[in-house]
Motif scaffolding. Structure first.
Motif, PDB file in Angstrom:
ATOM      1  N   THR A  91      -0.840  -5.329  -1.096  1.00 14.32           N
ATOM      2  CA  THR A  91      -0.060  -4.198  -0.600  1.00 14.32           C
ATOM      3  C   THR A  91      -0.359  -3.945   0.867  1.00 14.32           C
ATOM      4  OG1 THR A  91      -0.487  -3.294  -2.779  1.00 14.32           O
ATOM      5  CG2 THR A  91       0.640  -1.878  -1.227  1.00 14.32           C
TER       6      THR A  91
ATOM      7  N   THR B  70      -8.292  -6.989 -10.721  1.00 14.85           N
ATOM      8  CA  THR B  70      -6.864  -7.136 -10.457  1.00 14.85           C
ATOM      9  C   THR B  70      -6.424  -6.150  -9.389  1.00 14.85           C
ATOM     10  OG1 THR B  70      -6.605  -7.730 -12.768  1.00 14.85           O
ATOM     11  CG2 THR B  70      -4.615  -7.174 -11.577  1.00 14.85           C
TER      12      THR B  70
ATOM     13  N   ILE C  50      -4.414  -6.739  -5.812  1.00 15.96           N
ATOM     14  CA  ILE C  50      -3.087  -6.155  -5.596  1.00 15.96           C
ATOM     15  C   ILE C  50      -3.141  -5.214  -4.391  1.00 15.96           C
ATOM     16  CG2 ILE C  50      -1.321  -4.670  -6.591  1.00 15.96           C
ATOM     17  CD1 ILE C  50      -1.261  -7.118  -8.089  1.00 15.96           C
TER      18      ILE C  50
ATOM     19  N   VAL D 239       2.546 -11.459  -8.057  1.00 18.96           N
ATOM     20  CA  VAL D 239       2.704 -10.411  -7.052  1.00 18.96           C
ATOM     21  C   VAL D 239       2.182 -10.888  -5.709  1.00 18.96           C
ATOM     22  CG1 VAL D 239       1.914  -8.137  -6.349  1.00 18.96           C
ATOM     23  CG2 VAL D 239       2.664  -8.513  -8.684  1.00 18.96           C
ATOM     24  N   VAL D 240       0.998 -11.478  -5.745  1.00 18.85           N
ATOM     25  CA  VAL D 240       0.414 -11.931  -4.490  1.00 18.85           C
ATOM     26  C   VAL D 240       1.296 -13.007  -3.865  1.00 18.85           C
ATOM     27  CG1 VAL D 240      -1.593 -13.022  -3.450  1.00 18.85           C
ATOM     28  CG2 VAL D 240      -1.895 -11.308  -5.221  1.00 18.85           C
TER      29      VAL D 240
ATOM     30  N   GLU E 299      -0.398 -10.853 -11.686  1.00 16.68           N
ATOM     31  CA  GLU E 299      -1.049 -10.502 -10.430  1.00 16.68           C
ATOM     32  C   GLU E 299      -0.861 -11.602  -9.405  1.00 16.68           C
ATOM     33  OE1 GLU E 299      -5.189 -10.384 -11.036  1.00 16.68           O
ATOM     34  OE2 GLU E 299      -5.618 -10.634  -8.911  1.00 16.68           O
TER      35      GLU E 299
END
Lengths: 151, 773
Positions: A82, A74, A78, B734-735, B731
């Protein structure tokens, strides 16, 4: 083995922090990548490095700890997100500001220390008993300090 | 009792809802909310003999939290008082408020406050008592700041809240200490003997006093009360004459039974109360705004009540309770009268008013009765309680009676100053034709004024009411009586002296005014308050300007430096236990070399292309490490991500400027090296300390159940999609969000420039752009 990795992680994080403090946007983004590498390895190392089989049940056990691997999986994704976002923001910041110097970006959020808050309540002369005065109050208010006058 | 406390809260919601429909008539609904509080008068009538009723609603039993309401004589008396004044204030406001008022909000706040106050006086549970105490602070904040468009109202509200919140914190601490020392969370269940023996006794006492003094506006915390008068007059009558400011008095009265044995208790309260009595009266004498006069008069009268309860003997409690009733009657009446004057003439300034007696005779009658009661003139209630006050102070000593006489003489003088607007030649602001107020305003004022008269003419009625509290406040043994004529006693002589002094003060008003101006200290509680708040304001502004306004690297330096200091302290305090080193397997050395090469390379890289490539080296290195560490999935993902990242960088580079060398200053360079080194060291230590720290792991569960429950043999995959599916969903979210943000930013860049930005020249998209070496 853990000691070796601890040192490596320290190196990666240190490099990342150093890059993070740089003035060039791209270096800041790279610094974040380094911190990501260090963090990922740290999760794996803290769980213990062992010479067991990977957590694939088709192989013969004993297996290494699968949980940190799931967490890192994960984290990698992420981290990538970012980086992508930061890069785009850097691009946009350059397009708007015309430079890529991080140190030139600053924003003062502070209230002006000299700014007036408005009238303060005067214990000797209260306001009139009306909800919203149509005209400004005509009474004279004492200023914050006994010396100064404030209209 | 529980109903009495909660009905106002229910009605507050109702009034907020009805406010826009019923407009000013909402006040009639609001008045209904106090009906149960008024009905508490029925159990009160049997109070001198009966035992208190207890109503307990369990709430959080494990914390000792229960909504315990204890209806002893004093609590019920006070609750009825709140009910009466609350009802009258609601009805008065119906006629008083301006058309433009937002009635729903006004009555909702008023009822919330009334309910909090009822809860406060009736609570037996200390924690619940504290809760209601804080709620009175919050709701009075809302009421004072009702006209929030005015900065003065906001200022008054904030001031009141800051001061009473300070006391609230003290009360919280006191309640905690009492609970520990007394072994109970209920006021009636406290073990008084254990409490007195406990070392926590004195701190609890001092904290309780701080709470009471801030709430009841004792010196030097009196500053908030006058400015709290920015609220509408009905609110002032409710909050500042009868209820909220008396919360501190209630606290002293109730807790006096616990703390009264200590000489510290009376030793602090009585001097502070007397000082407040004199100082408040002295400032009140100088006021020209009638509401300000009443505000300082309230400060002064609260000082009197405090000093009497602070005596902590039967006589003091008896007298204080009697005066409490008198004060509530005459002060609320006076507020209503001042409201009438303001309403009819448009001003409250004494110099601009005169001769109102002819225009509004009934208002004058009410004002006369209430003022004379405040001045302590027979045959009104105030006279009787003042006589008892003198008696009590005579028993304490000559200094006490002297101060008491001085304070009362000042009270006498300002009471007549208030009445002055009714005498003399008719005078009022142009445009206003003062005439008698409508009954909606007159009746509440008149009723209270008549009560003040009844307390004087029929002292038995006042005594019967006072006696209801005798068991609760432990003055049943006191043989005193309320009488108009009690013979030629020293107290009567003191009264005559008071009148003489008061007459002199009235007669020599001009000289007194000059003296007052001369004696005004340049530094008072208000200036200290403003200096403090202003100081905090400026300090925080400067601090924010110095820290938050910086460029990103400097902010990061501050944060990292702070983290380094804290973590360094932790390492220094708790030396780490290192795990056995173990020989590094040779197979891992190339991987390590790859990682090191990447890290060193990026530090040395001059061109950003090199830097990105070298970073990729580290990325591949960590993928190799994952592979070596038995994590094939991770290695695969890392490789893919690394490839995409490098492509991303190259794409972005097309649009970024040529890389420049942006050197750091020398000390920043050194600082950055230091910070980076300490971060690296910290990470190393953290990893070493954390190895196998979290034992026993949950992982065997996954290994055992991956196939059985998830149907997959790759445990990591099963973990991600089955056991921690929501995590993965997060997740993905978020992506997805990042993708949207990137898309937005990129398209924004294509269409045009952001306003105000510089004019970047689009860099030609030549793939082979030369990098600076």
């Amino acid at each position: 083995m853990e000691t070796l990795f601890a040192l490596l992680i320290g190196l990666l994080i240190g490099t990342g922090v150093f890059l993070l403090l740089s003035r060039v946007i791209v270096r800041v983004v790279l610094g974040l990548s380094f911190i990501t590498y260090g963090g990922n390895l740290a999760i794996l190392t803290v769980a213990g490095l062992r010479e067991d089989a990977p957590p694939l049940l088709t192989l013969r056990g004993p297996y290494v700890d699968p949980l940190p691997q799931a967490l890192i999986l994960t984290a990698i994704v992420i981290g990538f997100a970012t980086t992508a976002l930061l890069l785009t923001v850097a691009l946009r910041a350059y397009q708007v500001a015309g430079h890529d110097d991080v140190e030139a970006f600053g924003d003062n959020l502070a209230r002006d220390p000299e700014a007036e808050d408005g009238l303060i309540a005067d214990p000797e002369h209260q306001g009139p008993d009306r909800p919203d005065p149509e005209e400004p109050r005509t009474l004279v208010y004492s200023a914050r300090s006994p010396g100064g006058g404030e209209p | 009792m529980t109903l009495a406390v909660f009905l106002p809260f229910l009605f507050a919601a109702l009034c907020a809802w009805l406010g826009t429909r019923l407009e000013r008539r909402t006040g009639y609904v609001a008045a209904l909310a106090f009906v149960p509080a008024l009905l508490l008068a029925l159990p009160l009538s049997g109070m001198p003999g009966a035992s208190p009723a207890l109503e307990v609603t369990r709430w959080v039993p494990t914390l000792g939290l229960a909504l315990a309401f204890r209806g002893d004589g004093f609590s019920l008396l006070f609750a009825v008082l709140i009910g009466v004044i609350g009802t009258l204030a609601s009805l008065y406001a119906v006629a008083y408020l301006s058309e433009r008022e937002r009635f729903g909000r006004f009555y909702a706040y008023l009822l919330l406050f009334g309910g909090s106050m009822l809860g406060l006086v009736l609570s037996d549970n200390l924690v619940v008592l504290f809760g209601f105490w804080e709620m009175t602070s919050v709701t009075s904040f809302l009421l004072i700041g009702l006209w929030h468009t005015r900065s003065a109202a906001r200022d008054g509200a904030v001031k009141a809240f800051l001061v009473s919140a300070l006391g609230g914190l003290a009360l919280l601490a006191a309640v905690a200490l009492l609970g520990i020392a007394g072994g109970s969370t209920t006021l009636s269940g406290l073990d008084v003997e254990a409490l007195r023996a406990s070392p926590l006794f004195t701190p609890a006492l001092l904290l309780t006093l701080l709470a009471a003094f801030t709430k009841s506006a004792q010196l030097p915390f009196h500053l908030w009360l006058p400015t709290a008068m920015e609220a509408p007059t009905p609110v002032s009558a409710f909050l500042h004459s009868a209820t909220m400011v008396k919360a501190g008095v209630v606290l002293v009265a109730k807790f006096g039974l616990l703390f009264g044995s200590s000489p510290l208790w009376g030793g602090i309260i009585v001097p502070v109360g007397l000082a407040t009595l004199v100082w408040g009266a002295w400032i009140a004498l100088r006021q020209t705004d009638l509401k300000a006069l009443l505000a300082y008069s309230t400060v002064s009268q609260l000082g009197l009540l405090m000093s009497l309860y602070g005596l902590a003997d039967a006589e003091g409690r008896f007298t204080a309770t009697a005066h409490l009733l008198n004060h509530a009657a005459f002060k609320a009446a006076l507020f209503f009268v001042v409201g009438i004057i303001d309403h009819e003439t448009g001003t409250r300034e004494v110099p601009r008013l005169g001769g109102l007696r002819k225009a509004m005779p009934l208002t004058f009658a009410a004002a006369l009765l209430a003022s004379l009661s405040m001045a302590g003139v027979p045959p009104l209630g105030g006279f009787i309680s003042k006589e008892l006050f003198y008696e009590a102070m005579l028993h304490r000593g000559p200094v006490f009676i002297a101060v008491a006489v001085l304070g009362s003489a000042l009270t006498f003088a300002y009471s007549f100053r208030l009445l002055r607007v009714f005498w003399g030649p008719p005078r009022h602001p142009p445009g206003a034709e003062p005439h008698e107020a409508p009954p909606g305003l007159l009746v509440p004022a008149g009723l209270l004024a008549l009560t003040a008269l009844a307390f004087g003419l029929l002292p038995g009625s006042a005594e019967a009411l006072t006696r209801t509290a005798q068991n609760a406040l432990n003055f049943a043994t006191h043989r005193g009586h309320l009488k108009l004529w009690h013979g030629v006693t020293p107290a009567l002589l003191a009264t005559l002296l008071t009148w003489g002094l008061g007459a002199v003060l009235i007669g020599q008003a001009a000289q007194v005014g000059v003296l007052g101006r001369r004696l005004t200290p340049r530094v008072n509680a208000n200036t200290v308050y403003y200096a403090l708040t202003e100081g905090v304001n400026v300090l925080s502004s400067r601090l924010i300007a110095r820290t938050q306004g910086l460029a990103l690297p400097d902010q990061l330096r501050i944060m990292l430096g702070a983290a380094a200091l804290i973590a360094g302290y932790a390492v220094w305090r708790a030396p780490q236990v290192f795990h056995p080193v173990g020989t590094p397997p040779l197979a891992l050395l190339p991987v390590a070399a790859l990682l090191v090469a990447g890290a060193v390379g990026v530090l040395l890289a001059r061109s950003r292309l090199t830097a990105v490539v070298v970073t990729g080296l580290t990325g591949f290195g960590s993928a190799a490490a994952f592979l070596a560490l038995r994590a094939p999935d991770l290695a695969l993902t890392q490789l893919l991500v690394e490839a995409v990242t490098v492509i991303l960088f190259l794409l972005v580079f097309r649009s970024l400027p040529r890389s420049r060398d942006l050197p750091r200053t020398r000390w920043r360079y050194a600082l950055d090296l230091l910070l980076a080194a300490s971060a690296g060291l910290g990470a190393t230590l953290l990893v070493l300390a954390g190895v196998r720290f979290l034992a026993p792991p949950i992982s065997p569960y996954y290994l055992a159940n991956s196939y059985r429950l998830g149907g997959g043999r790759n445990v990591v995959n099963v973990l991600l999609v089955d056991f921690r599916g929501f995590d993965t969903l997060g997740e993905i979210t978020v992506v997805g969000m990042v993708a949207l943000a990137v898309l937005g930013l990129v398209r924004l860049g294509k269409k045009g420039r952001a306003p105000g930005g510089g004019a970047p020249t689009p860099v030609p998209a030549t793939p082979g752009e030369k990098e600076e070496a």
